[in-house]
Motif scaffolding. Structure first.
Motif, short mmCIF file in Angstrom:
data_model
loop_
_atom_site.label_atom_id
_atom_site.label_comp_id
_atom_site.label_asym_id
_atom_site.label_seq_id
_atom_site.Cartn_x
_atom_site.Cartn_y
_atom_site.Cartn_z
N LEU A 59 0.80 -1.22 0.00
CA LEU A 59 0.00 0.00 0.00
C LEU A 59 0.84 1.27 0.00
CD1 LEU A 59 -2.83 -1.08 2.44
CD2 LEU A 59 -2.89 -1.01 -0.04
N ARG A 60 2.11 1.19 0.37
CA ARG A 60 2.96 2.38 0.37
C ARG A 60 3.25 2.88 -1.04
NH1 ARG A 60 7.78 2.25 4.33
NH2 ARG A 60 6.63 3.08 6.08
N PHE A 61 3.24 1.97 -2.02
CA PHE A 61 3.59 2.35 -3.38
C PHE A 61 2.40 2.37 -4.32
CE2 PHE A 61 7.55 0.61 -1.63
CZ PHE A 61 8.33 1.74 -1.75
N GLU A 62 1.21 2.22 -3.80
CA GLU A 62 0.01 2.30 -4.62
C GLU A 62 -0.30 3.77 -4.92
OE1 GLU A 62 -2.28 -0.06 -5.92
OE2 GLU A 62 -0.52 -1.29 -5.56
#
Length: 58
Positions: free
Chosen positions: A32-35
């Motif tokens: 979710l950090r790179f979405e």
């Protein structure tokens, strides 16, 4: 509803659920950090992705 219809309907749902379970198990976990954010318009984030977002000449 006749028995062949019930059998086909049950086979469809079993196959669909089996596919979804396999896809969930086989796919890499979502980080979710790179979405990308759901709405990125005007956020200042650089676009990335397909060939149409690449600068001309590359």
């Amino acid at each position: 509803m006749t028995t062949p219809q019930r059998t086909l309907r049950a086979a469809f749902w079993i196959a669909l659920l089996a596919f979804l379970a396999w896809d969930y198990a086989a796919s890499p976990k979502v980080d979710l950090r790179f979405e990308a954010p759901l709405i990125a318009a005007g956020s200042g984030q650089a676009t990335h992705g397909g060939h149409c977002s690449m600068p001309a000449g590359k």
